[in-house]
Design an enzyme around this catalytic site. Structure first.
Site, PDB file in Angstrom:
ATOM      1  N   THR A 188       0.849  -1.192   0.000  1.00 39.00           N
ATOM      2  CA  THR A 188       0.000   0.000   0.000  1.00 39.00           C
ATOM      3  C   THR A 188       0.884   1.242   0.000  1.00 39.00           C
ATOM      4  O   THR A 188       2.080   1.162   0.302  1.00 39.00           O
ATOM      5  CB  THR A 188      -0.877   0.052   1.269  1.00 39.00           C
ATOM      6  OG1 THR A 188      -0.024   0.066   2.420  1.00 39.00           O
ATOM      7  CG2 THR A 188      -1.812  -1.140   1.342  1.00 39.00           C
ATOM      8  N   HIS A 220     -13.516   2.203   0.490  1.00 40.00           N
ATOM      9  CA  HIS A 220     -12.040   2.312   0.477  1.00 40.00           C
ATOM     10  C   HIS A 220     -11.483   1.487  -0.693  1.00 40.00           C
ATOM     11  O   HIS A 220     -10.628   0.612  -0.504  1.00 40.00           O
ATOM     12  CB  HIS A 220     -11.458   1.840   1.817  1.00 40.00           C
ATOM     13  CG  HIS A 220     -10.012   2.205   2.011  1.00 40.00           C
ATOM     14  ND1 HIS A 220      -9.429   2.301   3.255  1.00 40.00           N
ATOM     15  CD2 HIS A 220      -9.023   2.476   1.124  1.00 40.00           C
ATOM     16  CE1 HIS A 220      -8.144   2.605   3.117  1.00 40.00           C
ATOM     17  NE2 HIS A 220      -7.882   2.705   1.813  1.00 40.00           N
ATOM     18  N   GLU A 258     -13.120   2.286   9.951  1.00 39.51           N
ATOM     19  CA  GLU A 258     -13.424   1.174   9.049  1.00 39.51           C
ATOM     20  C   GLU A 258     -13.085  -0.124   9.798  1.00 39.51           C
ATOM     21  O   GLU A 258     -12.089  -0.154  10.529  1.00 39.51           O
ATOM     22  CB  GLU A 258     -12.548   1.256   7.783  1.00 39.51           C
ATOM     23  CG  GLU A 258     -12.846   2.468   6.927  1.00 39.51           C
ATOM     24  CD  GLU A 258     -11.840   2.653   5.783  1.00 39.51           C
ATOM     25  OE1 GLU A 258     -11.075   1.716   5.500  1.00 39.51           O
ATOM     26  OE2 GLU A 258     -11.830   3.733   5.179  1.00 39.51           O
ATOM     27  N   ASP A 271     -14.593   7.923   0.084  1.00 38.10           N
ATOM     28  CA  ASP A 271     -14.105   6.560  -0.159  1.00 38.10           C
ATOM     29  C   ASP A 271     -13.580   5.961   1.140  1.00 38.10           C
ATOM     30  O   ASP A 271     -13.567   4.748   1.307  1.00 38.10           O
ATOM     31  CB  ASP A 271     -12.974   6.581  -1.204  1.00 38.10           C
ATOM     32  CG  ASP A 271     -12.388   5.191  -1.444  1.00 38.10           C
ATOM     33  OD1 ASP A 271     -13.181   4.276  -1.758  1.00 38.10           O
ATOM     34  OD2 ASP A 271     -11.164   5.013  -1.305  1.00 38.10           O
ATOM     35  N   ARG A 279      -7.374   9.094   4.031  1.00 35.63           N
ATOM     36  CA  ARG A 279      -7.712   8.247   5.171  1.00 35.63           C
ATOM     37  C   ARG A 279      -8.931   8.868   5.845  1.00 35.63           C
ATOM     38  O   ARG A 279      -9.064  10.110   5.907  1.00 35.63           O
ATOM     39  CB  ARG A 279      -6.549   8.161   6.174  1.00 35.63           C
ATOM     40  CG  ARG A 279      -5.416   7.243   5.733  1.00 35.63           C
ATOM     41  CD  ARG A 279      -5.824   5.761   5.727  1.00 35.63           C
ATOM     42  NE  ARG A 279      -4.762   4.867   5.293  1.00 35.63           N
ATOM     43  CZ  ARG A 279      -4.603   4.433   4.036  1.00 35.63           C
ATOM     44  NH1 ARG A 279      -5.428   4.810   3.075  1.00 35.63           N
ATOM     45  NH2 ARG A 279      -3.640   3.577   3.744  1.00 35.63           N
TER      46      ARG A 279
END
Ligand SMILES: NC(=O)C1=CN([C@@H]2O[C@H](COP(=O)(O)OP(=O)(O)OC[C@H]3O[C@@H](n4cnc5c(N)ncnc54)[C@H](O)[C@@H]3O)[C@@H](O)[C@H]2O)C=CC1
Ligand SMILES: O=C(O)C(=O)[C@H](O)COP(=O)(O)O
Length: 373
Positions: A67, A256, A239, A234, A209
């Site tokens: 990532t 996301h 989360e 998004d 984020r």
């Protein structure tokens, strides 16, 4: 060697088989006991990598996250144990840019905006923000850039401070890392105090984020005002247990997945593979180009009449963010946030489509499309 990898990381087996046995785990629920024999650990953004997770794996030599974001990694802890670390800078930057462009075109249709009459504030101008600015300029859209770290380091960087950008932008797109402390903290950059400083109609896009925007403060505002600002989210605080009360108030809600193009995810795996080859002195035997599936649409003929207004239709051949909004609204309650991410339908980047034609306008490669050989 034993390689332990998140089950949502594509192409781990073909890339990493040369290092040893590959075992997969659920990145959200993985526990220390499962990783006891790991030499190499490969994660995505949902795994908190810290002393608690790694206290039981004495032979661990390398941790990689496929990532861009690294807020889930305790890097000082890894350094203290002398465990190698790598992330995948820029791997899915183009995917995020395509998500933002699709969102902008959707909002423009919905509210009948001319994007060329809008000023877009880009907050965080690194790999993603830079590409986005370049794409927006290719589309003749005015941009304000806010990146105080770049402003400190680059004399010619055109920086607008956050407070000014808040007052002047018609649309703001966030592309900062999540930073909790220090002079450049981004946690709750947009909060109950800064939200009222925006133009009342200023649209917000967050694909960075979740915690960059105080979600409860945003909900409080959206609930109170009659003329709600357009919002695209998004990413969310907490989360996978997101603040679902926000859903009726946001124009686009996705799980996301802005960075989840086929290319973006696979590039992340490849970058970690290359790093491991370097670290463990092994030859690079695998190339992403040979492992990626052929796209459903390979070539497209552009005529001499192709113009800027046609770009939106061209882009929609490959991606339309409304699909992902519809999926979230339909399945979130039934199947949950992580299921949406695990079963994300394939999305190819603009570069997967080779454009043919006598004259290809320069803004198409600037947006990320590739030209036929
Ligand atoms: N939604 C998604 O699927 C994805 C989200 N992301 C998120 O996007 C973030 C940005 O990605 P990249 O552009 O590749 O990272 P990057 O590290 O290349 O760029 C981030 C930029 O933000 C700037 N920045 C830091 N603090 C700031 C502040 N307080 N105000 C304004 N700018 C600030 C930095 O100077 C840097 O130039 C990642 O850290 C990750 O959290 C990344 C990929 C996919
Ligand atoms: O690269 C990043 O940073 C991201 O946010 C990823 O695209 C998120 O993907 P997962 O690692 O959560 O699948």
């Amino acid at each position: 060697m034993r390689i332990f990898a998140d089950e949502n990381m594509p192409l781990v087996q073909p890339f990493f088989a040369q290092f040893g046995d590959v075992s997969l785990f659920n990145g959200r629920t993985v526990a220390a006991a499962q990783l006891a024999e790991a030499d190499i650990l490969l994660v995505r953004s949902v795994t908190q990598v810290n002393a608690e997770l790694l206290n039981n794996c004495p032979q661990l030599r390398f941790v990689g996250t496929a990532t861009i974001g690294m807020d889930h990694i305790d890097q000082p802890y890894l350094a203290q144990r002398n465990i190698g670390f790598a992330s995948a800078p820029g791997c899915n930057a183009q995917s995020v840019v395509e998500y933002v462009l699709s969102s902008l075109w959707y909002l423009a249709d919905k509210y009948q905006w001319q994007l060329t009459e809008k000023t877009i504030g880009v907050v965080g101008v690194g790999n993603i923000g830079r590409r986005l600015v370049n794409a927006l300029q290719a589309l003749n859209i005015s941009v304000l850039q806010c990146d105080p770290l770049r402003a400190q380091q680059e004399a010619d960087f055109a920086h607008t401070d956050f407070a000014t950008l808040c007052r002047q932008a018609d649309i703001i797109s966030f592309h900062t890392p999540l930073i909790s402390n220090g002079p450049f903290a981004t946690r709750h950059l947009l909060n109950a105090t800064t939200l009222p400083q925006l133009k009342p109609e200023c649209a917000l896009i967050n694909a960075s984020r979740g915690a960059v925007i105080d979600n409860q403060a945003l909900l409080n505002e959206l609930r109170c005002v009659e003329q709600r600002r357009p919002v695209v989210l998004d990413v969310w605080e907490q989360e996978p247990d997101i603040l679902t009360a926000l859903l009726p108030y946001v124009d686009i809600a996705t799980a996301h997945i802005a960075g989840h193009s086929v290319e973006g995810k696979a590039r992340g795996t490849e970058m970690l593979y290359q790093r491991c080859c370097e670290l463990f002195g092994q030859p690079v035997k695998q190339q992403l180009g040979q492992l990626l599936a052929v796209p459903a649409m390979e070539k497209l003929q552009i005529s001499a009449d192709f113009g800027l207004p046609d770009v939106q239709n061209l882009a929609r051949l490959l991606y339309d963010v409304r699909r992902d909004d519809a999926i979230l609204r339909h399945y979130l309650q039934r199947n949950g946030f992580d299921w949406l991410r695990k079963s994300y339908p394939a999305r190819r980047e603009f570069s997967s489509l080779q454009l043919c034609g006598k004259v290809i306008p320069g803004y198409l490669p600037q947006l990320g499309f590739s030209l036929a050989q």
